[in-house]
Design a protein around this motif. Structure first.
Motif, PDB file in Angstrom:
ATOM      1  N   ALA A  72       0.871  -1.256  -0.052  1.00  0.00           N
ATOM      2  CA  ALA A  72      -0.042  -0.053  -0.008  1.00  0.00           C
ATOM      3  C   ALA A  72       0.812   1.198  -0.074  1.00  0.00           C
ATOM      4  CB  ALA A  72      -0.839  -0.100   1.251  1.00  0.00           C
ATOM      5  N   ALA A  73       2.048   1.278   0.553  1.00  0.00           N
ATOM      6  CA  ALA A  73       2.961   2.421   0.768  1.00  0.00           C
ATOM      7  C   ALA A  73       3.559   2.802  -0.863  1.00  0.00           C
ATOM      8  CB  ALA A  73       4.074   2.130   1.808  1.00  0.00           C
ATOM      9  N   LEU A  74       3.517   1.476  -1.487  1.00  0.00           N
ATOM     10  CA  LEU A  74       3.956   1.707  -2.982  1.00  0.00           C
ATOM     11  C   LEU A  74       3.161   2.265  -3.884  1.00  0.00           C
ATOM     12  CD1 LEU A  74       6.440  -1.233  -3.343  1.00  0.00           C
ATOM     13  CD2 LEU A  74       7.155   1.101  -2.419  1.00  0.00           C
ATOM     14  N   THR A  75       1.707   1.871  -3.560  1.00  0.00           N
ATOM     15  CA  THR A  75       0.758   1.961  -4.651  1.00  0.00           C
ATOM     16  C   THR A  75      -0.327   2.806  -4.280  1.00  0.00           C
ATOM     17  OG1 THR A  75      -0.330   0.071  -3.660  1.00  0.00           O
ATOM     18  CG2 THR A  75       1.167  -0.283  -5.456  1.00  0.00           C
ATOM     19  N   GLY A  76      -0.348   3.473  -2.978  1.00  0.00           N
ATOM     20  CA  GLY A  76      -1.590   4.369  -2.740  1.00  0.00           C
ATOM     21  C   GLY A  76      -1.676   5.497  -3.506  1.00  0.00           C
ATOM     22  N   ARG A  77      -3.134   5.960  -3.880  1.00  0.00           N
ATOM     23  CA  ARG A  77      -3.209   7.011  -4.823  1.00  0.00           C
ATOM     24  C   ARG A  77      -2.729   8.292  -4.645  1.00  0.00           C
ATOM     25  NH1 ARG A  77      -7.045  10.566  -5.191  1.00  0.00           N
ATOM     26  NH2 ARG A  77      -7.837  10.143  -2.926  1.00  0.00           N
ATOM     27  N   THR A  78      -2.421   8.658  -3.440  1.00  0.00           N
ATOM     28  CA  THR A  78      -1.988   9.893  -3.039  1.00  0.00           C
ATOM     29  C   THR A  78      -0.414   9.725  -2.121  1.00  0.00           C
ATOM     30  OG1 THR A  78      -3.175  10.391  -0.976  1.00  0.00           O
ATOM     31  CG2 THR A  78      -4.100  11.050  -3.014  1.00  0.00           C
ATOM     32  N   ARG A 131       0.085   6.928   0.860  1.00  0.00           N
ATOM     33  CA  ARG A 131       1.301   6.044   0.986  1.00  0.00           C
ATOM     34  C   ARG A 131       2.085   6.242   2.263  1.00  0.00           C
ATOM     35  NH1 ARG A 131       3.854   5.625  -5.277  1.00  0.00           N
ATOM     36  NH2 ARG A 131       1.735   5.386  -6.358  1.00  0.00           N
ATOM     37  N   ILE A 132       2.334   7.616   2.807  1.00  0.00           N
ATOM     38  CA  ILE A 132       3.091   7.964   3.938  1.00  0.00           C
ATOM     39  C   ILE A 132       2.314   7.293   5.160  1.00  0.00           C
ATOM     40  CG2 ILE A 132       3.528   9.862   5.694  1.00  0.00           C
ATOM     41  CD1 ILE A 132       4.095  11.508   2.864  1.00  0.00           C
ATOM     42  N   GLU A 133       0.891   7.669   4.965  1.00  0.00           N
ATOM     43  CA  GLU A 133       0.061   6.928   6.141  1.00  0.00           C
ATOM     44  C   GLU A 133       0.340   5.399   6.270  1.00  0.00           C
ATOM     45  OE1 GLU A 133      -2.595   6.003   9.392  1.00  0.00           O
ATOM     46  OE2 GLU A 133      -1.615   8.174   8.551  1.00  0.00           O
ATOM     47  N   VAL A 160      10.545   5.912  -1.620  1.00  0.00           N
ATOM     48  CA  VAL A 160      10.691   7.287  -2.346  1.00  0.00           C
ATOM     49  C   VAL A 160      10.572   7.253  -3.970  1.00  0.00           C
ATOM     50  CG1 VAL A 160      12.220   9.243  -2.328  1.00  0.00           C
ATOM     51  CG2 VAL A 160      11.905   8.063  -0.199  1.00  0.00           C
ATOM     52  N   GLU A 161      11.467   6.267  -4.502  1.00  0.00           N
ATOM     53  CA  GLU A 161      11.787   6.286  -5.756  1.00  0.00           C
ATOM     54  C   GLU A 161      10.296   6.052  -6.504  1.00  0.00           C
ATOM     55  OE1 GLU A 161      14.630   3.050  -6.173  1.00  0.00           O
ATOM     56  OE2 GLU A 161      16.215   4.573  -5.426  1.00  0.00           O
ATOM     57  N   SER A 162       9.350   5.146  -5.841  1.00  0.00           N
ATOM     58  CA  SER A 162       8.129   4.965  -6.322  1.00  0.00           C
ATOM     59  C   SER A 162       7.238   6.002  -6.299  1.00  0.00           C
ATOM     60  CB  SER A 162       7.502   3.791  -5.477  1.00  0.00           C
ATOM     61  OG  SER A 162       6.136   3.659  -6.004  1.00  0.00           O
ATOM     62  N   ALA A 163       7.291   6.792  -5.424  1.00  0.00           N
ATOM     63  CA  ALA A 163       6.596   8.058  -5.263  1.00  0.00           C
ATOM     64  C   ALA A 163       7.067   9.024  -6.270  1.00  0.00           C
ATOM     65  CB  ALA A 163       6.502   8.745  -3.796  1.00  0.00           C
ATOM     66  N   THR A 217       8.510   8.360  -9.198  1.00  0.00           N
ATOM     67  CA  THR A 217       8.221   7.968 -10.555  1.00  0.00           C
ATOM     68  C   THR A 217       6.689   8.013 -10.898  1.00  0.00           C
ATOM     69  OG1 THR A 217      10.043   6.022 -10.394  1.00  0.00           O
ATOM     70  CG2 THR A 217       8.020   5.615 -11.818  1.00  0.00           C
ATOM     71  N   ASP A 218       5.823   7.981  -9.659  1.00  0.00           N
ATOM     72  CA  ASP A 218       4.437   8.287 -10.068  1.00  0.00           C
ATOM     73  C   ASP A 218       4.116   9.803  -9.895  1.00  0.00           C
ATOM     74  OD1 ASP A 218       4.282   5.409 -10.135  1.00  0.00           O
ATOM     75  OD2 ASP A 218       3.561   5.116  -8.260  1.00  0.00           O
ATOM     76  N   GLY A 219       5.191  10.663  -9.970  1.00  0.00           N
ATOM     77  CA  GLY A 219       4.992  12.107  -9.794  1.00  0.00           C
ATOM     78  C   GLY A 219       4.235  12.621  -8.730  1.00  0.00           C
ATOM     79  N   LEU A 220       4.438  11.826  -7.434  1.00  0.00           N
ATOM     80  CA  LEU A 220       3.499  12.383  -6.241  1.00  0.00           C
ATOM     81  C   LEU A 220       4.815  13.336  -5.434  1.00  0.00           C
ATOM     82  CD1 LEU A 220       2.029   9.129  -5.267  1.00  0.00           C
ATOM     83  CD2 LEU A 220       1.105  10.946  -6.365  1.00  0.00           C
ATOM     84  N   LEU A 221       5.906  13.758  -5.977  1.00  0.00           N
ATOM     85  CA  LEU A 221       6.795  14.322  -4.905  1.00  0.00           C
ATOM     86  C   LEU A 221       7.100  15.904  -5.360  1.00  0.00           C
ATOM     87  CD1 LEU A 221       9.601  11.867  -4.278  1.00  0.00           C
ATOM     88  CD2 LEU A 221       7.471  12.113  -2.900  1.00  0.00           C
ATOM     89  N   ALA A 222       7.313  16.611  -4.471  1.00  0.00           N
ATOM     90  CA  ALA A 222       7.680  17.859  -4.705  1.00  0.00           C
ATOM     91  C   ALA A 222       8.950  17.887  -5.526  1.00  0.00           C
ATOM     92  CB  ALA A 222       7.832  18.960  -3.518  1.00  0.00           C
ATOM     93  N   GLU A 223       8.965  18.703  -6.377  1.00  0.00           N
ATOM     94  CA  GLU A 223      10.319  18.985  -7.108  1.00  0.00           C
ATOM     95  C   GLU A 223      11.292  19.442  -6.168  1.00  0.00           C
ATOM     96  OE1 GLU A 223      11.152  18.780 -10.382  1.00  0.00           O
ATOM     97  OE2 GLU A 223       9.348  18.158 -10.758  1.00  0.00           O
ATOM     98  N   THR A 224      12.639  18.651  -6.367  1.00  0.00           N
ATOM     99  CA  THR A 224      13.891  18.915  -5.264  1.00  0.00           C
ATOM    100  C   THR A 224      15.092  18.915  -6.497  1.00  0.00           C
ATOM    101  OG1 THR A 224      15.110  17.982  -3.592  1.00  0.00           O
ATOM    102  CG2 THR A 224      13.984  16.371  -5.086  1.00  0.00           C
ATOM    103  N   THR A 225      16.112  19.531  -5.802  1.00  0.00           N
ATOM    104  CA  THR A 225      17.314  19.293  -6.481  1.00  0.00           C
ATOM    105  C   THR A 225      18.270  18.379  -5.894  1.00  0.00           C
ATOM    106  OG1 THR A 225      18.186  21.206  -4.870  1.00  0.00           O
ATOM    107  CG2 THR A 225      17.294  21.962  -7.042  1.00  0.00           C
ATOM    108  N   ASP A 226      17.707  17.676  -4.892  1.00  0.00           N
ATOM    109  CA  ASP A 226      18.517  16.615  -4.072  1.00  0.00           C
ATOM    110  C   ASP A 226      17.573  15.433  -3.749  1.00  0.00           C
ATOM    111  OD1 ASP A 226      20.660  15.469  -2.867  1.00  0.00           O
ATOM    112  OD2 ASP A 226      20.806  17.038  -1.412  1.00  0.00           O
ATOM    113  N   PRO A 227      17.426  14.698  -4.761  1.00  0.00           N
ATOM    114  CA  PRO A 227      16.656  13.290  -4.566  1.00  0.00           C
ATOM    115  C   PRO A 227      17.300  12.512  -3.477  1.00  0.00           C
ATOM    116  CG  PRO A 227      17.255  13.444  -6.903  1.00  0.00           C
ATOM    117  CD  PRO A 227      17.640  14.748  -6.346  1.00  0.00           C
TER     118      PRO A 227
END
Length: 192
Positions: A69-75, A79-81, A130-133, A135-145
């Motif tokens: 569920a942490a890898l596939t949650g909708r939001t 996933r964090i929950e 983190v990588e899954s989130a 890849t799925d476009g759920l993370l804020a932009e960052t210069t330091d992934p």
């Protein structure tokens, strides 16, 4: 035998617990424990594995429902929950045993190696989260992934929970709330 061993390891510590005492508490023959586990270190490893998983099913953490569920949650929040709830549950079940392993690893190379492997596995699972989130476009932009991945990996380590428990007295639920807030801050807030 697993429940008897868990109770003794947690109450008496690694060095004071004997396989004979485990057999007596479990009301089985002494030879039964020796035949099944061979060594006290192997028994403790098994007890820890059961506590981490939450049952005796032969499924790794990566195959558990909460991690999936942490890898596939909708939001991202979903996933964090899932990750925070699953990690806090794991710590509730296994933290006392992690303390026993930390105590024993100085004299038991097998346990030291297993605990190090657990750290590496945890790091890998959390980096994958983190990588899954990302890849799925759920993370804020960052210069330091890499910083995001390493920070999340550190927050979910057993030693992080144990330190927080020692210094703050937090219960697993409080750790779970801290983990939710930390992961949200690290993953949802834009980094400058």
């Amino acid at each position: 035998m697993v429940e008897a061993a868990r109770a003794l390891f947690v109450r008496e510590g690694y060095h004071a617990t004997t396989l004979t005492a485990v057999a007596d508490r479990a009301e089985v023959g002494h030879r039964t424990v020796y035949v099944r586990f061979g060594t006290k270190a192997a028994l403790l490893r098994h007890v820890v594995d059961v506590a981490v998983a939450g049952d005796t099913a032969e499924r790794a953490v990566a195959e558990r429902d909460w991690y999936r569920a942490a890898l596939t949650g909708r939001t991202l929040a979903d996933r964090i929950e899932a990750l925070a709830e699953g990690t806090a549950g794991l710590m509730e079940r296994a933290a006392d045993l992690f303390e026993v392993v930390l105590q024993a690893q100085a004299t038991e190379p097998e346990l030291a190696e297993a605990f190090q492997a657990g750290r590496a596995d945890t790091r890998g699972l959390l980096r994958r989260f983190v990588e899954s989130a990302r890849t799925d476009g759920l993370l804020a932009e960052t210069t330091d992934p890499a910083w995001q991945e390493e920070t999340v990996a550190l927050a979910g380590q057993a030693e992080t929970y144990l330190l927080l428990r020692r210094t703050t007295g937090w219960a697993p639920e409080q750790y779970g709330a801290w983990l939710r807030r930390t992961l949200t801050h690290v993953l949802a807030a834009p980094l400058r």
